[in-house]
Design an enzyme around this catalytic site. Structure first.
Site, PDB file in Angstrom:
ATOM      1  N   ASN A 118       0.852  -1.199   0.000  1.00  0.00           N
ATOM      2  CA  ASN A 118       0.000   0.000   0.000  1.00  0.00           C
ATOM      3  C   ASN A 118       0.887   1.249   0.000  1.00  0.00           C
ATOM      4  OD1 ASN A 118      -2.587  -1.537   0.546  1.00  0.00           O
ATOM      5  ND2 ASN A 118      -1.476  -2.020   2.406  1.00  0.00           N
ATOM      6  N   CYS A 249      -4.129  -5.765   5.063  1.00  0.00           N
ATOM      7  CA  CYS A 249      -3.967  -6.808   6.088  1.00  0.00           C
ATOM      8  C   CYS A 249      -5.234  -7.089   6.885  1.00  0.00           C
ATOM      9  CB  CYS A 249      -2.815  -6.458   7.026  1.00  0.00           C
ATOM     10  SG  CYS A 249      -2.955  -4.832   7.784  1.00  0.00           S
ATOM     11  N   LEU A 418      -3.161  -0.049  11.633  1.00  0.00           N
ATOM     12  CA  LEU A 418      -4.132  -0.607  12.564  1.00  0.00           C
ATOM     13  C   LEU A 418      -3.406  -1.289  13.718  1.00  0.00           C
ATOM     14  CD1 LEU A 418      -6.544  -2.229   9.910  1.00  0.00           C
ATOM     15  CD2 LEU A 418      -6.506   0.141  10.760  1.00  0.00           C
TER      16      LEU A 418
END
Length: 489
Positions: A118, A249, A418
């Site tokens: 990404n 992910c 995250l």
């Protein structure tokens, strides 16, 4: 000619020094000035979303450029909308009742690791949240995505500087190397590491001695409860797993179903474009999921179903969207039970929802603890048991894992980093935002003196002789004594 490693190390030191000077100027800016810079960055990134997406897909060979446009849009406009009104400069809160004042303090210079899965969206997102909190940021690009990362950095840097951002506040290494990245992480003038990438790199960030916010591997199972709308659940899972060919992910890695719904779920998956591998086909593909050292095989990451099938020597229908393998085992040597950043899913069948929950926990504790999982259910008691027992930081209900986890289809904070919390060996369980990239100075006014809080001695109570209880015998005795005295007189 200078050695590449030496060049990389020197470049890291130079960029950090420039970033340190720029950050001092950022720290003196008002909220209005910071917000103007952040808005310009977001606008520039959004305007270049398609060009950057195509650059990333072409250079890395991962994913789908059309989906990368969505990610770039999310990282710019989506993130900006969530942080634009956030107070991040000066006095944040003043509690006159408690006499407490809270003041925002930038952490300083941030080093940011950028993955190849990404690349451009991560640059946009991390730069926005860093600058919003008054920090400077220096990127360490993945070598496999160097050019698109440098271009994304250039786009937002130029826009930021035109809006008043000091030069040096946004930078990226042009000569990346392990030694250069190590310098970037361990330098005394770097205050925080934002680590997004493979497990070894994230582990290195946490071991650097510099405070770090990292992410663990995602390996989220998706549980389909008997009460769920099977067509909707399957649609969400396929859309999520095939989005950018599974490079986010938070995407689903396994599907867990109850035995009573097994046939219905399989039929629906096949109807919507999934292909269930035979035991022989599953064994063939299994060899290509992990490398000999136990890490994910980059040859399958972000690749299409057809590319993966050709790699493994499989023949699958042309329109196949995702490959699914029946599985009964979980372990580090069981490839289908692990993280697969590609359109590949494991399929588990359990007796009931309680056994299914146990299986999901087993999958996560093997890999992916603290990250994300999804539940498709209409039974609140089932959802409640999952939310109380499953070791994740994000339990998503009736939504795609990929887009729900990053906050695109849920009301979680929009983020591309995250946190996995303590159980995932991380420092936070948050979807990382500017609030994670600043400290809060608390000003507290005194309202008590020492004598107000020192314990005082409690005066001893006077000891009294216990009173005798009056009863008939005692009364009779007293009366006789009185009469005796009267008679004597």
């Amino acid at each position: 000619m200078l050695d590449k490693d030496l060049q990389s190390i020197q470049e890291a030191r130079t960029l950090i020094q420039q970033a340190k000077q720029a950050q001092k100027k950022l720290a003196e800016m008002s909220q209005l000035e910071i917000d103007r810079i952040v808005k310009a960055m977001a606008d520039a990134a959004y305007s270049n979303r398609e060009r950057l997406a195509k650059l990333a897909a072409e250079e890395t060979g991962f994913g789908l450029w059309k989906d990368k446009i969505v990610k770039n849009s999310f990282a710019s406009v989506g993130v900006y909308e969530s942080i634009k009104d956030m107070k991040t400069v000066g006095v944040l809160n003043e509690n006159k009742t408690e006499n407490i004042v809270e003041v925002a303090v930038p952490v300083g210079v941030i080093s940011a690791l950028v993955p190849s899965t990404n690349p451009t969206s991560t640059v946009i997102y991390k730069a926005l949240i860093a600058l919003k909190a008054g920090n400077a940021i220096v990127f360490s690009p993945h070598p496999g995505a160097l050019n698109c990362i440098l271009e994304a950095t250039k786009v937002i840097r130029e826009a930021a500087e035109q809006a008043g951002c000091p030069q040096g506040a946004i930078a990226a290494m042009t000569v990346p190397s392990l030694q250069g990245t190590e310098t970037l992480m361990k330098h005394k003038d770097v205050s925080l590491i934002l680590a997004t990438g493979g497990s070894p790199m994230v582990k290195a960030a946490y071991s650097s001695g510099t405070p770090a916010i990292g992410v663990g591997p995602g390996n989220g199972p998706a549980f389909i409860d008997q009460s769920a709308s099977i067509p909707k659940a399957v649609k969400r899972i396929i859309e999520s797993k095939t989005f950018d060919n599974g490079t986010i992910c938070a995407s689903e890695q396994s599907v867990v179903v109850e035995e009573c719904k097994k046939d219905e779920v399989i039929k629906e998956f096949e109807k919507q474009g999934a292909y269930f591998l035979s035991s022989e086909e599953s064994a063939k593909l299994e060899k290509f999921i992990m490398r000999a050292n136990g890490s994910m095989n980059p040859a399958i990451v972000g690749k299409s179903v057809q590319h993966i099938a050709d790699l493994a020597g499989l023949t699958v229908p042309t329109q196949t969207k995702v490959l699914i393998a029946h599985e009964t085992q979980v372990g580090m040597k069981v490839p289908y039970s692990r993280e697969k950043l590609a359109p590949i899913l494991a399929f588990y069948v359990e007796k009931d929802w309680m056994k299914a929950m146990d299986r999901c926990i087993e999958i996560l504790m093997n890999e992916g603890a603290g990250h994300t999982m999804t539940v498709h259910s209409e039974r609140e008691e089932v959802i409640r048991h999952f939310q109380l027992n499953v070791p994740v930081s994000r339990l998503l209900v009736n939504t795609p894992g990929t887009l729900g986890g990053i906050g695109a289809t849920t009301n979680l904070a929009p983020a591309l980093t995250l946190g996995c919390g303590a159980i995932g060996k991380g420092s936070t369980s948050d979807n990382v935002s500017p609030l994670n990239l600043m400290n809060i100075r608390r000003v507290a006014y005194g309202f008590k003196e020492l004598e107000d809080i020192r314990p005082t001695e409690t005066p001893k109570a006077e000891v009294q002789e216990p009173q005798k209880e009056l009863n008939n015998d005692l009364i009779e005795q007293i009366v006789q004594e009185v009469l005796s005295k009267l008679t004597t007189k």
